[in-house]
Design a protein around this motif. Structure first.
Motif, PDB file in Angstrom:
ATOM      1  N   GLY A 169      -4.205  -2.806  11.577  1.00  0.00           N
ATOM      2  CA  GLY A 169      -4.315  -1.736  10.579  1.00  0.00           C
ATOM      3  C   GLY A 169      -2.999  -1.056  10.241  1.00  0.00           C
ATOM      4  O   GLY A 169      -2.964  -0.027   9.561  1.00  0.00           O
ATOM      5  N   SER A 170      -1.868  -1.617  10.729  1.00  0.00           N
ATOM      6  CA  SER A 170      -0.588  -0.901  10.557  1.00  0.00           C
ATOM      7  C   SER A 170      -0.006  -1.029   9.150  1.00  0.00           C
ATOM      8  O   SER A 170       1.060  -0.498   8.868  1.00  0.00           O
ATOM      9  CB  SER A 170       0.440  -1.401  11.580  1.00  0.00           C
ATOM     10  OG  SER A 170       0.757  -2.755  11.330  1.00  0.00           O
ATOM     11  N   LEU A 171      -0.728  -1.726   8.259  1.00  0.00           N
ATOM     12  CA  LEU A 171      -0.266  -1.850   6.869  1.00  0.00           C
ATOM     13  C   LEU A 171       0.027  -0.474   6.269  1.00  0.00           C
ATOM     14  O   LEU A 171       1.070  -0.243   5.653  1.00  0.00           O
ATOM     15  CB  LEU A 171      -1.344  -2.547   6.022  1.00  0.00           C
ATOM     16  CG  LEU A 171      -1.073  -2.548   4.513  1.00  0.00           C
ATOM     17  CD1 LEU A 171       0.091  -3.465   4.187  1.00  0.00           C
ATOM     18  CD2 LEU A 171      -2.300  -2.998   3.726  1.00  0.00           C
ATOM     19  N   PHE A 172      -0.905   0.473   6.477  1.00  0.00           N
ATOM     20  CA  PHE A 172      -0.812   1.782   5.824  1.00  0.00           C
ATOM     21  C   PHE A 172       0.425   2.549   6.288  1.00  0.00           C
ATOM     22  O   PHE A 172       1.147   3.133   5.494  1.00  0.00           O
ATOM     23  CB  PHE A 172      -2.077   2.604   6.100  1.00  0.00           C
ATOM     24  CG  PHE A 172      -3.341   1.852   5.795  1.00  0.00           C
ATOM     25  CD1 PHE A 172      -3.552   1.329   4.529  1.00  0.00           C
ATOM     26  CD2 PHE A 172      -4.305   1.638   6.772  1.00  0.00           C
ATOM     27  CE1 PHE A 172      -4.715   0.613   4.226  1.00  0.00           C
ATOM     28  CE2 PHE A 172      -5.465   0.922   6.495  1.00  0.00           C
ATOM     29  CZ  PHE A 172      -5.662   0.400   5.221  1.00  0.00           C
ATOM     30  N   CYS A 189      -4.801   7.624   4.686  1.00  0.00           N
ATOM     31  CA  CYS A 189      -4.779   8.825   3.839  1.00  0.00           C
ATOM     32  C   CYS A 189      -3.340   9.276   3.568  1.00  0.00           C
ATOM     33  O   CYS A 189      -3.009   9.712   2.461  1.00  0.00           O
ATOM     34  CB  CYS A 189      -5.575   9.954   4.486  1.00  0.00           C
ATOM     35  SG  CYS A 189      -7.319   9.551   4.639  1.00  0.00           S
ATOM     36  N   GLY A 190      -2.474   9.164   4.595  1.00  0.00           N
ATOM     37  CA  GLY A 190      -1.062   9.498   4.401  1.00  0.00           C
ATOM     38  C   GLY A 190      -0.420   8.603   3.361  1.00  0.00           C
ATOM     39  O   GLY A 190       0.349   9.052   2.510  1.00  0.00           O
ATOM     40  N   MET A 191      -0.773   7.305   3.409  1.00  0.00           N
ATOM     41  CA  MET A 191      -0.212   6.355   2.457  1.00  0.00           C
ATOM     42  C   MET A 191      -0.708   6.660   1.037  1.00  0.00           C
ATOM     43  O   MET A 191       0.059   6.653   0.082  1.00  0.00           O
ATOM     44  CB  MET A 191      -0.599   4.924   2.825  1.00  0.00           C
ATOM     45  CG  MET A 191      -0.040   3.890   1.868  1.00  0.00           C
ATOM     46  SD  MET A 191      -0.813   2.255   2.003  1.00  0.00           S
ATOM     47  CE  MET A 191      -2.282   2.484   1.007  1.00  0.00           C
ATOM     48  N   ILE A 192      -2.020   6.949   0.907  1.00  0.00           N
ATOM     49  CA  ILE A 192      -2.584   7.256  -0.418  1.00  0.00           C
ATOM     50  C   ILE A 192      -1.876   8.480  -1.012  1.00  0.00           C
ATOM     51  O   ILE A 192      -1.518   8.501  -2.190  1.00  0.00           O
ATOM     52  CB  ILE A 192      -4.112   7.494  -0.314  1.00  0.00           C
ATOM     53  CG1 ILE A 192      -4.814   6.164   0.053  1.00  0.00           C
ATOM     54  CG2 ILE A 192      -4.680   8.053  -1.613  1.00  0.00           C
ATOM     55  CD1 ILE A 192      -6.279   6.306   0.427  1.00  0.00           C
TER      56      ILE A 192
END
Length: 445
Positions: free
Chosen positions: A139-142, A205-208
């Motif tokens: 899940g580290s993509l974000f 959410c941080g990435m968004i």
């Protein structure tokens, strides 16, 4: 330019506070994560502590690449070369994706082999650590994309937007932690895997947040996702600055991976203690790291402007503040080690190992203040490699052999002395190099 004119103390604080705040928030959410996990049990805390260095590695590689991106874009914008700055910003997304692929592979293929170095297959620690590691890596993509976007924004002088991204991620994570770990509000009770999932959703959410800030176009560079050719010269330029930064940030995680190997032979509780130590210690070190992010551009600017007085004044001011923070940290660790450990639901055994551990390791704080701030001076004056050697001596070459010898001589408790002893070696090295740098360059400005 305020870097050359504003009173040094005021300037340093105005530059450092966003970095200090954002780093302290990140330290806090790591701590909260562990507090919730420790409520499952000590083995769960040990499992998460084993994975922690890999999480640090993900951050080291993404932030290190980000530092290179940040530096390149800032230099191109300074040279009024918009096209090159845009190209560098567009390349940054590709780099984020490439970094993600490395950790995706680790999550899919190497989780079990890595954890089997510490725990027997089939045990709770083994199963939990593998699950946690797989979820965090796959899940580290974000996180990879979020960090790259934050650094692109910082490179244009925007310090507040990146702070919004990390705040968003931290808050979401902290809210979801208890819900997913203990299965509140009708959610399934997921234990350690729930903690990992809460982290990933927070990062998403941080990435968004980062993507929406970039798409709203409140910044000075344009990012293209498709329709542009990779320019390998840009990639090389990014890693010229980024690689030393990645190495410096990875040192601590490599050290913990090996230190855990030394400890786990003697006690799994000791692994949990070291994990907790690093969580609490981050509160002491983060303000100092934020301070050095604030000091670096001021040191660099005044070194470039050949202003010796302001250069040395900034160094001394930063050192003073770092000393005060570290002294306060030392007092805290000496005075209430048991209370600090009890925040993490410490067992009798954990207190027995942990109380002397916190008291002995924290002796390294005050010499570390000198090491960190002097390292910042080395970087700010363009001698990054001196700073790198200092880190290697302080965090790797010093600690591991000492810990290995001391644990053989006097068991786990004596081994904690490796931290202050290694820090003193680093201090000696930094002092010698500082004197050399002052004679050779600074005194002639």
């Amino acid at each position: 330019n305020k870097m050359g004119t504003m009173p040094v103390r005021k300037l340093l604080m105005s530059m450092a506070w966003p970095a200090i705040l954002s780093m302290t928030i990140n330290a806090m959410y790591n701590v909260v994560d562990s507090i919730f996990v420790s409520r499952i049990g000590e083995d769960a805390l040990t499992a998460v502590s084993l994975v922690n260095p890999i999480q640090m590695m993900i951050i080291a590689i993404s932030v290190g690449s980000g530092v290179g991106i940040n530096s390149l874009i800032a230099r191109r914008l300074g040279a009024k070369n918009q096209e090159a700055a845009d190209k560098a910003a567009s390349t940054s997304i590709r780099i984020g994706l490439f970094n993600y692929l490395i950790f995706f592979e680790i999550g899919v293929f190497f989780a079990k082999p890595f954890i089997s170095g510490y725990a027997e297959e089939g045990t709770f620690i083994f199963e939990s650590a593998c699950q946690y590691l797989q979820i965090v890596c796959i899940g580290s993509l974000f996180l990879n994309i979020q960090v790259v976007l934050e650094k692109v924004l910082q490179s244009t002088g925007n310090m507040v937007a990146p702070m919004k991204c990390s705040l968003t991620g931290a808050i979401v994570n902290v809210i979801l932690d208890p819900i997913l770990i203990f299965g509140l509000f009708g959610m399934p009770q997921m234990g350690v895997a729930g903690a990992a999932l809460a982290t990933i959703i927070g990062q998403m959410c941080g990435m968004i947040m980062g993507v929406s800030i970039v798409l709203r176009g409140e910044h000075l560079v344009n990012i293209k996702i498709k329709g542009f050719k990779m320019d390998w010269k840009i990639v090389a330029d990014i890693y010229k600055v980024g690689l030393p930064s990645i190495v410096m940030q990875s040192i601590a995680s490599v050290m913990i991976i090996f230190y855990n190997m030394i400890l786990v032979v003697y006690s799994t509780t000791a692994v949990a203690v070291l994990g907790v130590y690093f969580r609490i210690q981050s509160f002491v070190f983060m303000p100092v790291f934020g301070l050095n992010q604030g000091a670096m551009p001021i040191l660099g600017y005044n070194y470039g402007a050949k202003n010796k007085d302001r250069l040395m004044k900034t160094y001394k001011e930063a050192f003073k503040v770092a000393l005060i923070v570290m002294a306060a940290g030392t007092l805290l660790f000496q005075a209430i080690p048991a209370q600090l450990l009890l925040i993490f639901d410490a067992s009798e055994e954990m207190l027995r190992i942990g109380v002397p551990a916190l008291r002995l390791i924290s002796l390294c704080f005050i010499p570390a203040a000198f090491g960190i701030i002097t390292g910042t001076l080395f970087q700010g004056t363009g001698h990054g490699v001196l700073s790198l050697y200092a880190s290697v001596i302080r965090q790797l070459v010093g600690i591991l052999p000492l810990a290995y010898l001391l644990i053989k001589i006097g068991g786990v408790t004596l081994s904690w002395l490796a931290f202050p002893l290694a820090e003193i070696l680093g201090l000696i090295y930094s002092a010698i190099m500082l004197r050399w740098l002052y004679k050779k360059e600074i005194s002639k400005l």
